[in-house]
Design an enzyme around this catalytic site. Structure first.
Site, short mmCIF file in Angstrom:
data_model
loop_
_atom_site.label_atom_id
_atom_site.label_comp_id
_atom_site.label_asym_id
_atom_site.label_seq_id
_atom_site.Cartn_x
_atom_site.Cartn_y
_atom_site.Cartn_z
N GLU A 41 0.83 -1.20 0.00
CA GLU A 41 0.00 0.00 0.00
C GLU A 41 0.87 1.25 0.00
O GLU A 41 2.08 1.18 0.18
CB GLU A 41 -0.93 0.00 1.22
CG GLU A 41 -0.19 -0.20 2.54
CD GLU A 41 -0.59 0.80 3.59
OE1 GLU A 41 -0.69 1.98 3.24
OE2 GLU A 41 -0.77 0.40 4.75
N LYS A 58 -4.34 -2.06 15.81
CA LYS A 58 -3.81 -1.27 16.91
C LYS A 58 -4.64 -1.45 18.18
O LYS A 58 -5.86 -1.68 18.11
CB LYS A 58 -3.74 0.21 16.52
CG LYS A 58 -2.81 0.47 15.35
CD LYS A 58 -2.80 1.93 14.98
CE LYS A 58 -1.87 2.16 13.80
NZ LYS A 58 -2.37 1.55 12.57
#
Length: 742
Positions: free
Chosen positions: A56, A191
């Protein structure tokens, strides 16, 4: 880093079709999308079944500060190449969804002065319609990877379900994309600021196969290797992961896979500190009213500030780790499919042979003969496929060997011309890069897709750690780390035009390298198509390289390195085994004087008039060709003189000399930033083309193109050197001129 430019016409993406659970490469067209542009290297790799890993680009545009973003992108591509796979960085350039960004395009996305978009599925129509540019998120990259036929994608972490979702309905588009796009995503989980249990639940609802990769079955939480929540499945090897990917694609489930890789252990210790900073940044974002797509970049920036860079270092480490795992899975998947294809071919051959044998027994003598002819044709066809897939690969994947110095460069470049040694401070630029002639050659060959075995030595200091990280795309099996030693360093002082005024070097380690280091790789040297050795190591080491090469009939390329080291082969009988030497004008003068016992003919330099330089260089070449079959004298801005014997084995054969300009007449001279690696890139590209069997004329032109790239970069070996730009056709197109016979 990178691949070829995404410019050019849009092509119909050919992908692997799934037939009865087996893979048929390039048999059908899965999709044809306007605005999708795939680089030549990625297209060829996908079509031929080579391992490819998508990457990405929001980490470039929004995830890291400049220049860390560009450097990390380059390093991650290098990691993937070092594992034997092809990197394919995805982004949107002027409205085109590009799979395989070039180094220039990545540099454009890394430039924080531009207004760039963060692009997911929902943004693609607007961005493409308005011809905007930006970085693709996980969802945007998955769409592009699937369209291009790439099944593996590496990223840092995916988005998830946010805490308080019952009030905000904030669920990342990444999760929905994983539920409908059959691509395997390798990440460090999600996360800790997200709601991990609800994220796992959402992924289950979407039918996503979630697998922990490694010894534990705990689902990782980005900076923390364990979140306290178990992953539904776990694997420990790339082969096991590749089996899952292959099974999912073969079953045509139309959903993605998530492989969660824990952060490397050496960076996990700081996880608690980073997590505390994350919580503080989240609270700060809430108070400041930061919402939506701006939350993640804000948090990453603040966490980096609060941890004084520790989170950035950990972030880079986990991204590299994920890239390495993704590349290993891609390689394992490619090998698995190769085996399946080979098995299928043999079964078809057996069926054909049985059929024609049976028919031959039943029909007339002429009919039997005709069927025998058909059987032979079938065998040749099947054998030909097997030959190309296996034997050809085995032959051409034999490594070159490069032996010589590794040096850490600390470059000081003046921005003023009037310099005096009076203790004053002058305005300039100071930067670190990695050098050493042999290291540069090995680096360039690796970037060209032909990583050689690099035999060298470093210390056990911080410079060695930086080298090992920066050069992870190279084959470093032959690099010895000497305990208690200092990695060689060199500080060149450069003019504003990039030319070296003088340099200071600390290279004591090179003198302690013994011939035994080279002897450990006798088998690799004997099997190499060419061996390159530089002048950094001792005459005894160079002699051992030449002895081992001569025993196996392997040609040796000697790069003199500098005027003080140029004559080392003459201290022994090593020079008798040399096939190629590539000195500059001053080095050739030194070698010529040692060989002939005469003084230099005329005092000229690379800045002298062209005809004077050519006259002197030609004289050196003709005399040295009596001892070495191929001599190339580099002349800086004047180009080079190439000399070779008409018959390499005949010492008395006439010499043929050619002069090549530094750049084609139709091209503008490069804007010179640094000259330290131009000659090394020249040599590496020439070796690359020599091994492929091209004539020396095309080999030199390929070398000049590589030098052209190097002159425009602060790094000796720039990331802009990529395989797709160095095909024979591309080199001929760039170097559209004829050399001058001398």
């Amino acid at each position: 880093m990178g691949l070829s430019d995404c410019g050019g016409s849009v092509w119909c993406v050919r992908t692997a079709s799934l037939q009865g659970g087996r893979v048929g490469r390039g048999l059908t067209t899965q999709c044809s999308r306007r605005g999708l542009q795939v680089s030549e290297e990625v297209r060829e790799a996908v079509h031929s079944g080579k391992p490819v890993v998508a990457l990405e680009s929001t980490i470039i545009t929004h995830g890291m500060p400049y220049p860390h973003n560009e450097g990390t992108a380059t390093a991650v591509e290098g990691v993937i190449r070092g594992c034997g796979a092809v990197p394919a960085t995805v982004g949107v350039m002027n409205g085109a969804l590009c799979v395989g960004l070039s180094g220039r395009e990545i540099g454009e996305l890394a430039d924080k002065s531009r207004a760039l978009m963060k692009i997911s599925r929902r943004d693609l129509p607007v961005v493409m319609a308005q011809r905007l540019s930006g970085g693709t998120t996980v969802s945007g990259t998955m769409i592009a990877a699937h369209a291009a036929g790439i099944p593996i994608f590496a990223t840092g972490g995916i988005g998830g379900v946010h805490r308080g979702v019952e009030d905000t309905m904030d669920v990342s588009a990444d999760l929905r994309e994983l539920g409908r796009t059959p691509v395997a995503v390798v990440s460090a989980g999600v996360k800790s600021i997200l709601d991990i249990p609800r994220t796992l639940e959402y992924l289950e609802t979407e039918g996503v196969c979630v697998t922990a990769y490694g010894p534990a079955d705990d689902f990782p939480a980005f900076f923390a290797p364990r979140s306290g929540h178990k992953a539904p499945h776990s694997v420990q090897t790339p082969e096991a992961a590749a089996d899952i990917v292959d099974a999912c694609l073969s079953a045509q489930l139309d959903s993605g896979m998530l492989f969660a890789v824990p952060i490397p252990e050496e960076f996990a210790a700081s996880g608690e500190t980073i997590d505390a900073a994350i919580q503080a940044a989240v609270e700060e974002a809430r108070r400041s009213g930061v919402k939506g797509r701006e939350v993640t970049p804000f948090i990453l920036r603040r966490v980096n500030e609060l941890t004084e860079g520790a989170s950035l270092e950990a972030n880079v480490a986990l991204i590299k780790s994920n890239a390495r795992v993704a590349a290993d899975i891609a390689v394992a998947l490619s090998k698995k499919r190769e085996r399946s294809t080979g098995e299928e071919l043999w079964w078809r051959a057996i069926v054909f042979l049985f059929f024609f044998f049976l028919q031959g027994c039943l029909f007339s003598k002429w009919g039997q003969r005709s069927h025998i002819i058909v059987v032979v044709i079938v065998v040749v066809i099947v054998d030909g496929v097997w030959f190309r897939q296996f034997f050809w690969k085995a032959v051409f994947n034999v490594e070159m060997v490069v032996v010589g110095g590794t040096i850490v460069d600390f470059c000081a470049k003046f921005k003023e011309n009037d310099i005096k040694t009076n203790g004053a401070t002058y305005v300039g630029k100071v930067y670190q890069s990695f050098g050493g002639v042999a290291r540069n050659v090995a680096d360039c060959l690796s970037r060209l897709g032909y990583p050689p075995l690099f035999v060298s030595a470093v210390g056990d200091d911080v410079h060695a750690s930086g080298f090992l990280s920066h050069c992870s795309h190279m084959d470093l099996r032959g690099v010895k780390q000497v305990e208690g030693a200092t990695t060689p360093t060199y500080c060149p002082v450069l003019t504003d035009s990039g030319h070296v005024m003088f340099g200071v070097g600390d290279m004591d380690l090179h003198s302690f390298v013994s011939p035994d280091l080279v002897s450990q790789y006798q088998e690799e040297i004997s099997a190499a198509p060419i061996v390159c050795v530089d002048g950094n190591f001792s005459a005894a080491v160079i002699e051992r390289v030449c002895q081992l090469s001569a025993q196996a009939g392997v040609p040796v390329w000697y790069e003199p390195t500098d005027i003080h080291k140029a004559c080392k082969p003459l201290e022994t009988d090593a020079w008798k085994q040399l096939t190629y030497i590539s000195p500059n004008l001053h080095e050739s003068a030194s070698i010529w004087a040692s060989v002939t016992g005469q003084q230099q003919r005329v005092a000229v330099s690379e800045s002298s008039p062209l005809q004077e330089v050519l006259s002197v260089a030609a004289g050196y070449c003709r005399d040295l060709l009596r001892h070495v079959p191929v001599v190339m004298v580099t002349l800086g801005g004047h180009g080079l003189v190439l000399g070779c014997r008409e018959e390499k084995e005949d010492v008395g054969s006439p010499a043929r000399l050619r002069h090549y300009s530094a750049t084609p007449p139709s091209r503008q001279p490069p804007s010179i930033v640094n000259v330290s690696g131009a000659g090394d890139c020249l040599n590496a590209a020439m070796m690359h083309f020599i091994v492929q069997g091209h004539d020396l004329d095309l080999c030199v032109k390929a070398g000049l193109l590589a030098a052209f790239h190097s002159l425009q970069s602060h790094n000796a070996v720039p990331a802009s050197i990529i395989p797709s730009d160095f095909s024979a056709e591309k080199v001929e197109e760039w170097a559209n001129f004829r050399a001058t016979e001398m």
